[in-house]
Write a protein that holds these residues in place. Structure first.
Motif, PDB file in Angstrom:
ATOM      1  N   ASN A 312       0.818  -1.206   0.000  1.00 43.84           N
ATOM      2  CA  ASN A 312       0.000   0.000   0.000  1.00 43.84           C
ATOM      3  C   ASN A 312       0.857   1.263   0.000  1.00 43.84           C
ATOM      4  O   ASN A 312       0.590   2.233  -0.718  1.00 43.84           O
ATOM      5  CB  ASN A 312      -0.919  -0.002   1.222  1.00 43.84           C
ATOM      6  CG  ASN A 312      -2.343  -0.365   0.865  1.00 43.84           C
ATOM      7  OD1 ASN A 312      -2.748  -0.221  -0.284  1.00 43.84           O
ATOM      8  ND2 ASN A 312      -3.097  -0.825   1.836  1.00 43.84           N
ATOM      9  N   LEU A 313       1.889   1.262   0.852  1.00 39.85           N
ATOM     10  CA  LEU A 313       2.780   2.413   0.896  1.00 39.85           C
ATOM     11  C   LEU A 313       3.455   2.654  -0.447  1.00 39.85           C
ATOM     12  O   LEU A 313       3.586   3.798  -0.905  1.00 39.85           O
ATOM     13  CB  LEU A 313       3.834   2.202   1.994  1.00 39.85           C
ATOM     14  CG  LEU A 313       3.330   2.244   3.446  1.00 39.85           C
ATOM     15  CD1 LEU A 313       4.422   1.774   4.397  1.00 39.85           C
ATOM     16  CD2 LEU A 313       2.877   3.655   3.813  1.00 39.85           C
ATOM     17  N   LEU A 314       3.872   1.564  -1.081  1.00 36.13           N
ATOM     18  CA  LEU A 314       4.536   1.699  -2.380  1.00 36.13           C
ATOM     19  C   LEU A 314       3.565   2.137  -3.463  1.00 36.13           C
ATOM     20  O   LEU A 314       3.941   2.896  -4.376  1.00 36.13           O
ATOM     21  CB  LEU A 314       5.184   0.365  -2.763  1.00 36.13           C
ATOM     22  CG  LEU A 314       6.393  -0.046  -1.909  1.00 36.13           C
ATOM     23  CD1 LEU A 314       6.838  -1.458  -2.256  1.00 36.13           C
ATOM     24  CD2 LEU A 314       7.554   0.931  -2.120  1.00 36.13           C
ATOM     25  N   LEU A 315       2.307   1.668  -3.381  1.00 34.31           N
ATOM     26  CA  LEU A 315       1.311   2.120  -4.356  1.00 34.31           C
ATOM     27  C   LEU A 315       1.061   3.613  -4.220  1.00 34.31           C
ATOM     28  O   LEU A 315       0.985   4.349  -5.208  1.00 34.31           O
ATOM     29  CB  LEU A 315       0.013   1.345  -4.158  1.00 34.31           C
ATOM     30  CG  LEU A 315      -0.059  -0.056  -4.777  1.00 34.31           C
ATOM     31  CD1 LEU A 315      -1.302  -0.786  -4.293  1.00 34.31           C
ATOM     32  CD2 LEU A 315      -0.054   0.031  -6.301  1.00 34.31           C
ATOM     33  N   VAL A 398      12.430 -11.049   0.458  1.00 31.59           N
ATOM     34  CA  VAL A 398      11.340 -11.645  -0.309  1.00 31.59           C
ATOM     35  C   VAL A 398      10.033 -10.902  -0.054  1.00 31.59           C
ATOM     36  O   VAL A 398       9.275 -10.595  -0.977  1.00 31.59           O
ATOM     37  CB  VAL A 398      11.193 -13.144   0.038  1.00 31.59           C
ATOM     38  CG1 VAL A 398       9.901 -13.710  -0.546  1.00 31.59           C
ATOM     39  CG2 VAL A 398      12.386 -13.928  -0.484  1.00 31.59           C
ATOM     40  N   ALA A 399       9.754 -10.600   1.232  1.00 30.56           N
ATOM     41  CA  ALA A 399       8.523  -9.886   1.560  1.00 30.56           C
ATOM     42  C   ALA A 399       8.496  -8.512   0.900  1.00 30.56           C
ATOM     43  O   ALA A 399       7.466  -8.086   0.349  1.00 30.56           O
ATOM     44  CB  ALA A 399       8.381  -9.756   3.073  1.00 30.56           C
ATOM     45  N   ALA A 400       9.629  -7.791   0.948  1.00 31.52           N
ATOM     46  CA  ALA A 400       9.684  -6.458   0.350  1.00 31.52           C
ATOM     47  C   ALA A 400       9.523  -6.532  -1.164  1.00 31.52           C
ATOM     48  O   ALA A 400       8.814  -5.718  -1.762  1.00 31.52           O
ATOM     49  CB  ALA A 400      11.008  -5.785   0.711  1.00 31.52           C
ATOM     50  N   LEU A 401      10.164  -7.515  -1.789  1.00 33.06           N
ATOM     51  CA  LEU A 401      10.047  -7.644  -3.248  1.00 33.06           C
ATOM     52  C   LEU A 401       8.646  -8.062  -3.668  1.00 33.06           C
ATOM     53  O   LEU A 401       8.101  -7.561  -4.649  1.00 33.06           O
ATOM     54  CB  LEU A 401      11.081  -8.643  -3.757  1.00 33.06           C
ATOM     55  CG  LEU A 401      12.546  -8.189  -3.668  1.00 33.06           C
ATOM     56  CD1 LEU A 401      13.481  -9.288  -4.158  1.00 33.06           C
ATOM     57  CD2 LEU A 401      12.759  -6.911  -4.475  1.00 33.06           C
ATOM     58  N   VAL A 402       8.046  -8.999  -2.915  1.00 34.67           N
ATOM     59  CA  VAL A 402       6.677  -9.408  -3.230  1.00 34.67           C
ATOM     60  C   VAL A 402       5.732  -8.220  -3.105  1.00 34.67           C
ATOM     61  O   VAL A 402       4.843  -8.001  -3.945  1.00 34.67           O
ATOM     62  CB  VAL A 402       6.230 -10.570  -2.306  1.00 34.67           C
ATOM     63  CG1 VAL A 402       4.725 -10.799  -2.418  1.00 34.67           C
ATOM     64  CG2 VAL A 402       6.974 -11.839  -2.662  1.00 34.67           C
ATOM     65  N   ALA A 403       5.923  -7.433  -2.039  1.00 32.84           N
ATOM     66  CA  ALA A 403       5.067  -6.264  -1.837  1.00 32.84           C
ATOM     67  C   ALA A 403       5.249  -5.233  -2.941  1.00 32.84           C
ATOM     68  O   ALA A 403       4.318  -4.470  -3.248  1.00 32.84           O
ATOM     69  CB  ALA A 403       5.363  -5.634  -0.483  1.00 32.84           C
ATOM     70  N   SER A 404       6.426  -5.196  -3.551  1.00 32.33           N
ATOM     71  CA  SER A 404       6.716  -4.160  -4.540  1.00 32.33           C
ATOM     72  C   SER A 404       6.400  -4.586  -5.967  1.00 32.33           C
ATOM     73  O   SER A 404       6.455  -3.749  -6.872  1.00 32.33           O
ATOM     74  CB  SER A 404       8.199  -3.782  -4.457  1.00 32.33           C
ATOM     75  OG  SER A 404       9.011  -4.871  -4.912  1.00 32.33           O
TER      76      SER A 404
END
Length: 863
Positions: A312-315, A398-404
């Motif tokens: 959400n933050l990245l969106l 992995v979590a950061a990349l998946v989120a992004s």
């Protein structure tokens, strides 16, 4: 080189946006830290190999007895059969416990000893500091005098003597006469032949319900073990086997099954009906994986919320950077370059979040070690090792990349023409829909955790209100010690007199209300025994079946001291104790023919007190008072004929029910009551319960001193704590699980609220011009509040609906951890839903109040 530039650019970008960076890194650190802490526990308890060589091929042989009960111990004849008649193993070994006493510095020290076969050293990976292991010849030597001592005993009592090999030390050990020879506590001289390595530990394979590793202080050649020799009805050996190369577990299982079935058919006294081969690594998994899986599932939910939050933050950030990305495209940047640069930012967030997550994990590990029950094997070895470090950083990245992935993909696919035509409005609307969806998912996941936490809290509340069957307040617990080989107390009458003197002396102390002795206190360590019983008026059981009951030795005053509730009849009296002493005096039968002596003993009956479950199960609809039953499995129709008696129980002595009492929780608060009877004991009465008027802790020293005064040289007492402490310890596992899930639920709500506020802020920023115009045209504060509440609560409502559906499905898996409450409890569902809804309404209202403070002229001027 390109990656280095991308990371450098990502670092500058994150530094220019500290608010975004802080929120993303903190969210990720919480999700990764909780999962790393749980992983560290799983790694130490379950994944790390046991201290055994080749654990994948070492199995424990476990027999199944009558009634379907599995036990980790075997009889001596069954062990010999497995050793001699199964060729699936290249090694088979056994061990059995032995109580030992060492005379040192004028004092007697109790030691934990093990009878040990020579084959066990290889299977358990024993390494020697000094000396040698046992030889195969010592496995059958009844008079073997070799011993191997632990590193701790070598240092504490043998002065770390480097010349200890060959040194002779005096030990007192209990001898049985099942293979001939004397019986009782006898001193002997033993020769030290080896010193174990300090790291040597043994899985506790003697009890299936306790898998803590432990370190024996003395190993004794197995040849000196005589308990149950030649008797299939006496159990006491833990047996391990090492599979031959090329032999599968299934092949060995088939051989063992055929052997035990043949034995059951050919030997009417055989007790084991089936057998199972269990890899020793699986024993720990079976014991602990269910509880740890529950905690890890809760931690995984926290990580999912964190991942959705970062997305959400990245969106939101991607929508704000569309102008920047459009300029880059206009200057010739390819979609691949833009995507790589955005993923580099996410990877850097993952690295920083993983590093901060390690601090969260360290705090989590300390909390887990402090609050998890102490009976979990290797819990003291939980640490943030290299495996956990790797897991943490991998999970974070992995979590950061998946989120992004979705934000970066959308940003890289930006259409320059459409952006210039609509000034980003169309893409921002698409971003808003996705962000609302993610917030709904976060809220739903948080509600599932909240409902689970609520159920665990209610379950623990119910558990804490359980009536254990006695009054647990103001009870001091002690263990009475006497030198086992001291002839003054080595017979029934003398020890009974000593115990009575101890009880009388303790009860005479100021502040003591009552005192009593028992072989095993409830919830206080030690386990009662379970055995077959024969009830003459019940049908003759089929082979392999029969009635069973738990039994415990108790003395006069015990039930009164504990505050047990009598339903019918009476508790034990002084006359019951005296009758038991006389019955145990076998000198009365000297010179009589054996059959006559057996008949006289059979005609005697001993008083017993049973619990209400036993009365209800075996005498339904009738009064059990005055009934007589027998210990052991006998043919009730011919019980008066000694030639028909089961030779495992050569004297079927009658047990007469003189009292019926309320059920008492024996091993744990969660257990279901089982048939249980108490019989008058003698030398087994070692645990003392003392009811105190005031604080038990303050009276502990006084009570100990009073007991020691009776015979300072040979009698002492150890304080075992209070019954309140044992009661709390019994619920420690449920309490730890409850606390952790509550913490996870609170963290999840915190992160979901951050996500909701972030999306709400983005939505309000997108509609800032609209809000300014509305306020300039005369919109009231209530109108703006409604608009803010509608924007904020719409995804919350969707999330709550999804969360209720998810809770209805997922909380069913909590059934095994709940006590006195169903997974679909409407009160918990309504309470947790209301709490989450009220919390989010409060957040939206505070946001609306802040928006109402804006000046319309400033909004319109800035636009």
């Amino acid at each position: 080189m390109g990656l280095a530039k991308d990371l450098q650019f990502a670092g500058r970008t994150l530094r220019r946006n500290p608010g975004f960076t802080f929120a993303a890194v903190l969210t990720l650190a919480l999700g990764v830290g909780t999962n790393t802490a749980i992983f560290s526990v799983v790694d130490a308890v379950l994944l790390s190999p046991l201290p055994v060589d080749d654990p994948s091929r070492v199995v424990q042989i476990v027999d199944q007895y009558k009634g379907g009960q599995w036990a980790g111990i075997l009889s001596f004849p069954n062990y010999l059969d497995y050793r001699d008649q199964i060729d699936a193993f290249d090694q088979l070994g056994a061990l059995a416990t032995s109580a030992l006493y060492l005379e040192s510095d004028g004092e007697s020290h109790s030691l934990q000893g093990l009878f040990f076969t020579s084959t066990m050293f290889d299977m358990l990976g024993a390494r020697m500091q000094l000396g040698r292991v046992f030889t195969p010849e010592e496995d059958d030597d009844l008079e073997a005098t070799s011993i191997i001592v632990s590193d701790s005993l070598w240092k504490s009592h043998l002065g770390s003597d480097p010349e200890v090999i060959g040194r002779t030390i005096p030990l007192t050990m209990f001898h049985t006469n099942h293979r001939g020879g004397p019986r009782g506590w006898l001193p002997a001289e033993f020769t030290v032949v080896g010193v174990l390595g300090r790291e040597f530990e043994i899985p506790s394979i003697l009890r299936q319900d306790d898998l803590r590793t432990f370190s024996p202080e003395v190993l004794i050649p197995f040849g000196r073990s005589t308990w149950g020799y030649g008797n299939r009805g006496m159990y006491g050996l833990a047996v391990l086997g090492h599979l031959k190369p090329g032999v599968t577990l299934e092949q060995a299982q088939a051989q063992a099954t055929i052997l035990i079935q043949n034995t059951a058919q050919s030997d009417p006294k055989a007790v084991a009906q089936a057998v199972s081969l269990i890899p020793i690594q699986q024993l720990a998994r079976d014991q602990y994986w269910a509880g740890l899986r529950l905690l890890w599932a809760a931690a995984a939910f926290v990580l999912l919320i964190a991942t959705a939050n970062i997305a959400n933050l990245l969106l939101a950030r991607g929508a704000a950077r569309e102008g920047e990305i459009a300029v880059c495209q206009a200057l010739g940047a390819t979609r691949g370059q833009i995507l790589r640069r955005l993923l580099a930012e996410s990877g850097l967030i993952g690295l920083i979040g993983g590093g901060l997550g390690l601090l969260v994990a360290l705090g989590g590990i300390r909390a887990l070690v402090a609050y998890m029950p102490g009976n979990i094997q290797r819990m003291d070895q939980v640490e943030l090792n290299l495996t956990a470090l790797g897991f943490s950083f991998l999970l974070a990245i992995v979590a950061a990349l998946v989120a992004s992935l979705l934000p970066a993909y959308r940003a890289s696919r930006l259409n320059l023409g459409m952006f210039l035509k609509f000034r980003g409005g169309h893409s921002q609307l698409s971003h808003a829909k996705t962000m609302r969806t993610l917030v709904a998912a976060e809220i739903g996941t948080a509600l599932v955790l909240l409902v689970g936490a609520g159920l665990m809290v209610m379950s623990f509340r119910n558990l804490s209100r359980i009536d254990p069957g006695f009054d647990r307040s103001n009870l001091l617990l002690l263990k009475v010690n006497t030198l086992p080989y001291n002839t003054k107390y080595n017979n029934g009458p003398a020890y009974t007199a000593l115990i009575q003197q101890i009880v009388d002396q303790v009860e005479a102390l100021p502040g003591v209300i009552a005192a009593g002795v028992v072989s095993s206190l409830p919830l206080a360590g030690g386990s009662s025994n379970q055995g077959d019983i024969t009830i003459p008026e019940r049908p003759v059981p089929l082979p392999g079946e029969g009635d069973t009951a738990v039994w415990t030795f108790a003395g006069q005053g015990y039930f009164e001291a504990l505050g047990c509730r009598l339903i019918e009849g009476r508790f034990f009296s002084v006359e019951d104790i005296q009758q038991n002493v006389l019955a145990m005096d076998n000198s009365r039968y000297e010179g009589m023919p054996e059959e006559q002596a057996l008949r006289l003993q059979q005609q005697e009956s001993f008083p017993v007190i049973i619990n209400e479950t036993m009365a209800r199960q075996y005498w339904p609809g009738k009064s059990a008072l005055g009934r007589i039953f027998y210990y052991g499995t006998q043919d009730a129709r011919t019980i008066t004929d000694p030639s028909t008696w089961d030779q495992r129980y050569p004297i079927p002595v009658g047990l007469e029910i003189v009292g019926i009492m309320a059920d008492v929780k024996v091993n744990s608060l969660q257990e279901r009551p089982a048939p249980h009877y108490y019989t008058v004991g003698d030398r087994a009465l070692r645990q003392l319960a003392v009811r105190i008027e005031g604080s038990p802790e303050q009276m502990a020293g006084v009570v100990k001193a009073a007991i020691a005064e009776i015979d300072p040289a040979d009698v002492s007492a150890d304080v075992m704590g209070t019954m309140d402490e044992r009661y709390e310890e019994s619920g420690s596992e449920t309490r730890a699980q409850m606390l952790l899930i509550v913490v996870f639920a609170i963290v999840s709500v915190f992160m979901a609220s951050i996500g909701m506020l972030g999306v709400l802020g983005y939505q309000l920023a997108r509609r800032r011009w609209e809000i300014g115009v509305r306020m300039a045209l005369g919109a009231q504060a209530i109108d703006v509040t409604k608009l803010v509440m509608r924007e904020g609560l719409f995804p919350v409502a969707i999330g709550i609906i999804a969360g209720l559906v998810g809770a209805t499905v997922l909380t069913r898996f909590l059934a095994g951890w709940l006590y006195g409450i169903t997974p679909l409890n409407p009160v918990v569902l309504a309470t947790m839903t209301s709490m989450l809804l009220l919390f989010t309404i409060g957040l939206c209202y505070m946001t609306a109040r802040r928006v109402n403070k804006f000046e319309p002229s400033e909004i319109l001027r800035s636009e």
